[in-house]
Design an enzyme around this catalytic site. Structure first.
Site, PDB file in Angstrom:
ATOM      1  N   MET A   1       0.737  -1.628   0.421  1.00 45.11           N
ATOM      2  CA  MET A   1       0.078  -0.207  -0.206  1.00 45.11           C
ATOM      3  C   MET A   1       1.227   1.418  -0.313  1.00 45.11           C
ATOM      4  SD  MET A   1      -3.159  -1.635   2.405  1.00 45.11           S
ATOM      5  CE  MET A   1      -4.014  -0.068   2.589  1.00 45.11           C
TER       6      MET A   1
ATOM      7  N   GLU B   1       8.303  10.551   7.794  1.00 45.50           N
ATOM      8  CA  GLU B   1      10.118  10.299   7.883  1.00 45.50           C
ATOM      9  C   GLU B   1      10.070  11.741   7.563  1.00 45.50           C
ATOM     10  OE1 GLU B   1      11.982   6.721   6.819  1.00 45.50           O
ATOM     11  OE2 GLU B   1      10.355   5.118   8.412  1.00 45.50           O
TER      12      GLU B   1
ATOM     13  N   ASN C   1       3.993   9.389  11.034  1.00 45.43           N
ATOM     14  CA  ASN C   1       4.667   8.256  11.366  1.00 45.43           C
ATOM     15  C   ASN C   1       6.273   8.022  11.504  1.00 45.43           C
ATOM     16  OD1 ASN C   1       4.776   5.659  12.386  1.00 45.43           O
ATOM     17  ND2 ASN C   1       5.519   4.633  10.593  1.00 45.43           N
TER      18      ASN C   1
ATOM     19  N   HIS D   1      11.781   0.620  15.358  1.00 38.23           N
ATOM     20  CA  HIS D   1      12.964  -0.639  15.144  1.00 38.23           C
ATOM     21  C   HIS D   1      13.773  -0.307  16.230  1.00 38.23           C
ATOM     22  CE1 HIS D   1      10.448  -1.540  11.436  1.00 38.23           C
ATOM     23  NE2 HIS D   1      10.685  -0.305  11.339  1.00 38.23           N
TER      24      HIS D   1
ATOM     25  N   ASP E   1      10.074  -4.554  15.908  1.00 42.96           N
ATOM     26  CA  ASP E   1      11.123  -5.694  15.865  1.00 42.96           C
ATOM     27  C   ASP E   1      12.248  -5.226  16.996  1.00 42.96           C
ATOM     28  OD1 ASP E   1      12.606  -3.646  13.925  1.00 42.96           O
ATOM     29  OD2 ASP E   1      11.366  -4.766  12.351  1.00 42.96           O
TER      30      ASP E   1
END
Ligand code: G3I
Length: 411
Positions: free
Chosen positions: A114, A199, A240, A276, A307
């Site tokens: 997407m 970002e 984000n 991350h 993660d």
């Protein structure tokens, strides 16, 4: 916490989050990220790369369902469409991934399909087939969808026609309006939320010198939010980013933008923390302080891409390949990772009040498919950053998330 340089060629790094694109993507940074002193001090090996899967398996086995534990979205990023390791493959990877998703998650994010180049491959062409199939699957499974991402500079996923789009700022503004509104309108009512802009800031707090910034200045950001809200009034709209660490210039710039948006009634519902992160970095207190700053503004906090790898390639004291890196997920390391996942999940529910919990999302279904192996570790060795192992079995990290999300002690 140590601090050390890393090569500018490495795309992204840690902090509350990390990244900026694929191997051909943007997001390069030349700043000095802190690294964990505790995360990469263990094993050295030059050959072995298989994990002790049975010895590091989760104790809770097949009964646990993360999504049943909480009343906010528990999400996972997925490959879909015709991507390698698509969840729709009728092979072991596809079948096992779907089983995991359906048992544990009630939200999905498309890891790639997407993004801009997938949905808008030519100026007059929008390509919905792959994303629609993913959303159909999600709807069948009663899984919500977090859209990712309407505007992101990363080179590989900005369509070529857009890179070459001529015209002045007004022409760019019109073109981006069409891009954002067409996509947001197409998925309206079917996505819970969007990463509207991804970002937009450099580590020093300046606006990233992206294609969009070059063509439109910082206006591209607020225009994207305004256009997204106009086309889909029901979706929550997120800014984000990675490295949203308290006190750092990048996070301060993000908060300044949020404050400015709120003062001028530019629509924004929340901040997405990619996360991350690494085993020992950033600190839980830093993570909590970052969440709190967003909560204080009455905005939602969403962990969008969590993660936690075992190795930290930016900790050059403790990591070098092939001479000094962790080559096996030992039970002790799996336990440390469990605690780390637990502490982050617990920080989330401790700090973010129920009405501002946008969700808790991990960036990938199983260890084999993490972006980190190719894009951070350069394909040199395997990693174990996610909740399910290379054999699709639950890891102790899964129990850690369950404990943290339910506010239990992390041990
Ligand atoms: O689709 C092509 C394929 O045709 C080609 O054969 C193959 C060869 O390299 O590349 C494939 O594209 C790759 C794509 O992932 C799909 O697998 C790109 O090279 C690769 O750069 C791309 O990486 C993605 C990256 O974003 C860049 O878009 C990662 O999978 C994805 O996990 C990563 O996700 C980002 C978030 O969107 C934003 N936050 C950071 C996060 C990690 O970088």
């Amino acid at each position: 916490m140590l601090s050390m340089k890393h090569p500018v060629s490495i795309i992204c790094f840690m902090v509350l989050t990390a990244c900026g694109g694929g191997s051909s993507g943007g997001g390069a940074s030349s700043t000095t990220p802190p690294v964990s002193s505790s995360s990469v001090s263990t094993v050295s090996s030059s050959s072995s790369s298989s994990s002790s899967l049975s010895s590091s398996s989760s104790s809770s086995g097949s009964d646990l369902s993360l999504k049943a534990l909480v009343d906010f979205p528990v999400g996972v990023a997925v490959n879909a469409g015709n991507e390698t390791n698509s969840i729709f493959l009728e092979n072991t990877a596809g079948i096992a991934q779907r089983a995991i998703i359906e048992q544990h998650f009630d939200q999905i994010t498309a890891g790639n399909i997407m993004k801009m180049s997938y949905l808008h491959p030519d100026i007059d062409t929008f390509a919905w087939t792959q994303a629609d199939a993913l959303l159909d699957y999600a709807a069948e499974q009663n899984i919500s969808v977090h859209g990712h991402a309407l505007v992101w500079h990363s080179d590989y996923q900005v369509p070529n026609w857009m890179k070459n789009f001529p015209g002045d700022k007004a022409a760019w503004s019109d073109m981006m309006k069409t891009h954002v509104q067409t996509i947001a309108a197409h998925f309206s009512g079917r996505v819970e939320s969007w990463d509207v802009v991804n970002e937009a800031f450099e580590e020093n707090g300046s606006y990233r010198n992206s294609l969009f910034f070059q063509k439109m200045g910082s206006d591209y950001i607020e225009e994207a939010f305004i256009n997204a809200r106009a086309a889909d009034p029901s979706a929550d709209l997120y800014y984000n980013d990675y490295n949203l660490s308290p006190g750092d210039a990048k996070f301060l710039a993000t908060l300044d933008m949020v404050d400015d948006f709120q003062e001028r009634d530019i629509p924004i519902d929340g901040v997405g923390f990619q996360m991350h992160v690494y085993m020992g970095w950033p600190s839980i207190s830093a993570i909590k302080a970052s969440f709190q700053a967003v909560v204080d503004r009455g905005l939602k906090v969403k962990i969008t891409e969590l993660d936690i790898p075992i190795n930290n390639p930016f900790d050059t004291t403790n990591y070098s390949f092939p001479n000094n890196y962790i080559s096996e997920l030992t039970p002790a390391l799996a336990q440390q990772q469990k605690v780390r996942y637990c502490e982050i999940a617990k920080a989330y529910v401790d700090v973010v009040p129920a009405e501002l919990r946008g969700g808790f999302t991990v960036w990938g279904v199983w260890d084999e498919d993490t972006w980190l192996i190719n894009q951070i570790f350069d394909g040199k060795h395997i990693e174990w950053p996610l909740l399910f192992g290379h054999d699709f079995q639950p890891k102790p990290a899964l129990d850690g998330v369950a404990a943290g999300l339910t506010g239990q002690a992390c041990s």
